[in-house]
Design a protein around this motif. Structure first.
Motif, PDB file in Angstrom:
ATOM      1  N   THR A 116      44.548  34.760  46.823  1.00 24.75           N
ATOM      2  CA  THR A 116      44.141  33.969  45.656  1.00 24.75           C
ATOM      3  C   THR A 116      43.397  34.833  44.651  1.00 24.75           C
ATOM      4  O   THR A 116      43.618  34.737  43.433  1.00 24.75           O
ATOM      5  CB  THR A 116      43.259  32.782  46.099  1.00 24.75           C
ATOM      6  OG1 THR A 116      44.034  31.906  46.921  1.00 24.75           O
ATOM      7  CG2 THR A 116      42.724  32.015  44.905  1.00 24.75           C
ATOM      8  N   HIS A 117      42.527  35.703  45.142  1.00 24.51           N
ATOM      9  CA  HIS A 117      41.780  36.570  44.234  1.00 24.51           C
ATOM     10  C   HIS A 117      42.676  37.627  43.607  1.00 24.51           C
ATOM     11  O   HIS A 117      42.422  38.074  42.482  1.00 24.51           O
ATOM     12  CB  HIS A 117      40.598  37.209  44.964  1.00 24.51           C
ATOM     13  CG  HIS A 117      39.411  36.300  45.072  1.00 24.51           C
ATOM     14  ND1 HIS A 117      39.315  35.307  46.013  1.00 24.51           N
ATOM     15  CD2 HIS A 117      38.275  36.224  44.327  1.00 24.51           C
ATOM     16  CE1 HIS A 117      38.168  34.660  45.862  1.00 24.51           C
ATOM     17  NE2 HIS A 117      37.519  35.193  44.852  1.00 24.51           N
ATOM     18  N   ALA A 118      43.735  38.031  44.302  1.00 23.87           N
ATOM     19  CA  ALA A 118      44.709  38.941  43.683  1.00 23.87           C
ATOM     20  C   ALA A 118      45.391  38.249  42.501  1.00 23.87           C
ATOM     21  O   ALA A 118      45.588  38.851  41.435  1.00 23.87           O
ATOM     22  CB  ALA A 118      45.738  39.392  44.710  1.00 23.87           C
ATOM     23  N   ASP A 119      45.729  36.981  42.660  1.00 24.38           N
ATOM     24  CA  ASP A 119      46.317  36.224  41.543  1.00 24.38           C
ATOM     25  C   ASP A 119      45.342  36.141  40.379  1.00 24.38           C
ATOM     26  O   ASP A 119      45.751  36.230  39.205  1.00 24.38           O
ATOM     27  CB  ASP A 119      46.700  34.818  42.007  1.00 24.38           C
ATOM     28  CG  ASP A 119      47.870  34.812  42.985  1.00 24.38           C
ATOM     29  OD1 ASP A 119      48.625  35.804  43.009  1.00 24.38           O
ATOM     30  OD2 ASP A 119      48.016  33.816  43.720  1.00 24.38           O
ATOM     31  N   ARG A 120      44.071  35.988  40.680  1.00 22.13           N
ATOM     32  CA  ARG A 120      43.073  35.898  39.606  1.00 22.13           C
ATOM     33  C   ARG A 120      42.978  37.208  38.836  1.00 22.13           C
ATOM     34  O   ARG A 120      42.771  37.210  37.608  1.00 22.13           O
ATOM     35  CB  ARG A 120      41.716  35.526  40.188  1.00 22.13           C
ATOM     36  CG  ARG A 120      41.649  34.094  40.698  1.00 22.13           C
ATOM     37  CD  ARG A 120      40.294  33.784  41.321  1.00 22.13           C
ATOM     38  NE  ARG A 120      40.268  32.425  41.868  1.00 22.13           N
ATOM     39  CZ  ARG A 120      39.287  31.946  42.608  1.00 22.13           C
ATOM     40  NH1 ARG A 120      38.243  32.729  42.917  1.00 22.13           N
ATOM     41  NH2 ARG A 120      39.331  30.702  43.066  1.00 22.13           N
ATOM     42  N   VAL A 121      43.088  38.331  39.535  1.00 21.65           N
ATOM     43  CA  VAL A 121      43.068  39.625  38.835  1.00 21.65           C
ATOM     44  C   VAL A 121      44.210  39.697  37.828  1.00 21.65           C
ATOM     45  O   VAL A 121      44.030  40.138  36.686  1.00 21.65           O
ATOM     46  CB  VAL A 121      43.173  40.786  39.848  1.00 21.65           C
ATOM     47  CG1 VAL A 121      43.402  42.114  39.131  1.00 21.65           C
ATOM     48  CG2 VAL A 121      41.913  40.864  40.701  1.00 21.65           C
ATOM     49  N   ILE A 122      45.384  39.263  38.247  1.00 21.18           N
ATOM     50  CA  ILE A 122      46.559  39.328  37.375  1.00 21.18           C
ATOM     51  C   ILE A 122      46.443  38.339  36.215  1.00 21.18           C
ATOM     52  O   ILE A 122      46.797  38.649  35.073  1.00 21.18           O
ATOM     53  CB  ILE A 122      47.828  39.062  38.204  1.00 21.18           C
ATOM     54  CG1 ILE A 122      48.020  40.198  39.229  1.00 21.18           C
ATOM     55  CG2 ILE A 122      49.055  38.938  37.311  1.00 21.18           C
ATOM     56  CD1 ILE A 122      49.079  39.922  40.265  1.00 21.18           C
ATOM     57  N   THR A 129      36.820  40.547  38.280  1.00 21.37           N
ATOM     58  CA  THR A 129      37.836  39.988  39.175  1.00 21.37           C
ATOM     59  C   THR A 129      38.374  41.055  40.129  1.00 21.37           C
ATOM     60  O   THR A 129      38.690  40.755  41.282  1.00 21.37           O
ATOM     61  CB  THR A 129      38.993  39.350  38.387  1.00 21.37           C
ATOM     62  OG1 THR A 129      39.547  40.309  37.465  1.00 21.37           O
ATOM     63  CG2 THR A 129      38.535  38.109  37.637  1.00 21.37           C
ATOM     64  N   VAL A 130      38.462  42.304  39.670  1.00 17.95           N
ATOM     65  CA  VAL A 130      38.869  43.384  40.568  1.00 17.95           C
ATOM     66  C   VAL A 130      37.813  43.580  41.652  1.00 17.95           C
ATOM     67  O   VAL A 130      38.138  43.702  42.842  1.00 17.95           O
ATOM     68  CB  VAL A 130      39.106  44.690  39.787  1.00 17.95           C
ATOM     69  CG1 VAL A 130      39.332  45.856  40.754  1.00 17.95           C
ATOM     70  CG2 VAL A 130      40.299  44.550  38.852  1.00 17.95           C
ATOM     71  N   ASP A 131      36.549  43.605  41.262  1.00 14.98           N
ATOM     72  CA  ASP A 131      35.475  43.755  42.244  1.00 14.98           C
ATOM     73  C   ASP A 131      35.514  42.643  43.281  1.00 14.98           C
ATOM     74  O   ASP A 131      35.309  42.877  44.486  1.00 14.98           O
ATOM     75  CB  ASP A 131      34.112  43.755  41.553  1.00 14.98           C
ATOM     76  CG  ASP A 131      33.780  45.077  40.885  1.00 14.98           C
ATOM     77  OD1 ASP A 131      34.426  46.093  41.206  1.00 14.98           O
ATOM     78  OD2 ASP A 131      32.862  45.107  40.038  1.00 14.98           O
ATOM     79  N   GLU A 132      35.759  41.421  42.840  1.00 11.26           N
ATOM     80  CA  GLU A 132      35.760  40.298  43.767  1.00 11.26           C
ATOM     81  C   GLU A 132      36.949  40.362  44.720  1.00 11.26           C
ATOM     82  O   GLU A 132      36.822  39.997  45.900  1.00 11.26           O
ATOM     83  CB  GLU A 132      35.770  38.972  43.007  1.00 11.26           C
ATOM     84  CG  GLU A 132      35.576  37.737  43.879  1.00 11.26           C
ATOM     85  CD  GLU A 132      34.276  37.758  44.685  1.00 11.26           C
ATOM     86  OE1 GLU A 132      34.253  37.162  45.781  1.00 11.26           O
ATOM     87  OE2 GLU A 132      33.279  38.385  44.236  1.00 11.26           O
TER      88      GLU A 132
END
Length: 362
Positions: A116-122, A129-132
């Motif tokens: 999910t956090h990978a989707d947020r980075v994109i 967002t990368v840090d998270e």
């Protein structure tokens, strides 16, 4: 993962997927930093490709721990542990693995958070967002490592350190048989095998989030006869030996974990007690198994060991020799083996001289 055609990637036929391109200097840098530079450059296609690749690096580790966890649990039951006792062990380990925000650890739930956090980075590119994303993967990865460490400790508690060799034969043999034939000089030219060996070594240790701040950075040095990778710390066994600076938890041989380091001299600790049960797998997988199968180590491992208070923590290191026929005798002797009379017919001894060192980074 779609094949990333934009960004620093090249197709790798043996792996059947893309990997990061570049020499060892480029390989030593965490994918995290490339992602942050893509954010700064507002390079959304590049960031998308790098984020997808970060997930590949992570999933190699995640999938490995699924295999190990399943195999260790099956082994414990096959060796006499009741299913009720195993369930109780799982509960005790889960209690130790609570997340910093108080959430109960569940590997599938946490892996879903990583995706999910990978989707947020994109969707929302930013340094934050990368840090998270990296932080969510760190929490996922580290709890898997500790869960594995707890299962391994249970094997030793119940069956003694003499069972470590049999334990590793169960959990490592499928991995070795499926993946390590590419490092056999009777089947592959060592120049190609060595390049692949180092490529996957750098990739794996980026996935384990090695280095200061746990971003995935790796130190390395190249000389005429070898390339040495160093991890400060290794994000898996090295963290277990040192303790977790980010979450403020102690070395895993201390309370509340109390998973002792090896106490008895054995091949998997180079006959020197003080290696954690988890770290011993590198010695078995990349030294002992290939020495017996091919006649030489794929990587020679110097695992981290505890140091007195006030001294700098010890780094783990992996050494890859440019000529497998020229590995010093001491590397065989420290695991209780002898150099074979001859190394495979396609060893580097019949090839042109190794290339000159690229550079150094330490």
């Amino acid at each position: 993962m779609t094949t990333p055609l934009e960004g620093p990637f090249v197709w790798q036929d043996v792996l059947g997927r893309a990997v990061r391109e570049g020499g060892w200097h480029e390989q030593s840098e965490a994918t995290y930093h490339l992602m942050q530079r893509a954010v700064d450059a507002e390079d959304r296609p590049g960031l998308t490709a790098l984020t997808e690749y970060f997930l590949v690096e992570a999933k190699v580790c995640y999938d490995l721990y699924r295999q190990w966890s399943g195999d260790l649990r099956t082994l414990l039951v096959d060796w006499g542990m009741s299913t009720e006792a195993l369930a109780d062990l799982d509960r005790r380990l889960t209690d130790l693995l609570v997340h910093p925000d108080g959430r109960t650890w569940d590997h599938a739930t946490q892996w879903a958070r990583v995706r999910t956090h990978a989707d947020r980075v994109i969707e929302d590119p930013s340094a934050a967002t990368v840090d998270e994303l990296v932080e969510q993967w760190r929490q996922c990865h580290d709890r898997d490592v500790d869960h594995i460490g707890g299962l391994m400790n249970e094997v030793v508690v119940r069956h003694g350190e003499s069972a470590i060799g049999d334990m590793y034969d169960v959990i490592l043999r499928p991995w070795f048989d499926a993946r390590y034939s590419v490092f056999d000089v009777d089947q592959h030219d060592w120049a190609d095998a060595m390049k692949l060996n180092l490529t996957v070594a750098f990739e794996a240790m980026r996935g384990h989030l090695c280095g200061p701040g746990r971003r995935g950075d790796i130190e390395w040095t190249e000389t005429d006869d070898r390339v040495v990778l160093r991890f400060d710390p290794c994000g898996s066994g090295g963290r277990q030996v040192r303790g977790d600076d980010i979450e403020g938890t102690p070395p895993r041989d201390q309370a509340p974990y109390e998973w002792p380091l090896t106490q008895e001299p054995a091949p998997w600790n180079h006959f020197e007690p003080g290696v954690c049960n988890y770290c011993a797998h590198c010695i078995v997988l990349t030294e002992i198994m290939p020495m017996r199968a091919f006649g030489y180590p794929v990587r020679a491992v110097d695992p981290p060991r505890p140091v007195p208070d006030g001294e700098a923590p010890q780094k783990c290191s992996w050494t890859v020799f440019k000529d497998p026929a020229a590995v010093p005798d001491s590397y065989y002797e420290r695991v209780g083996l002898q150099r074979p009379a001859a190394i495979g017919s396609r060893a580097c001894g019949g090839n042109p001289s190794p290339p000159a060192p690229e550079t150094e980074n330490s």
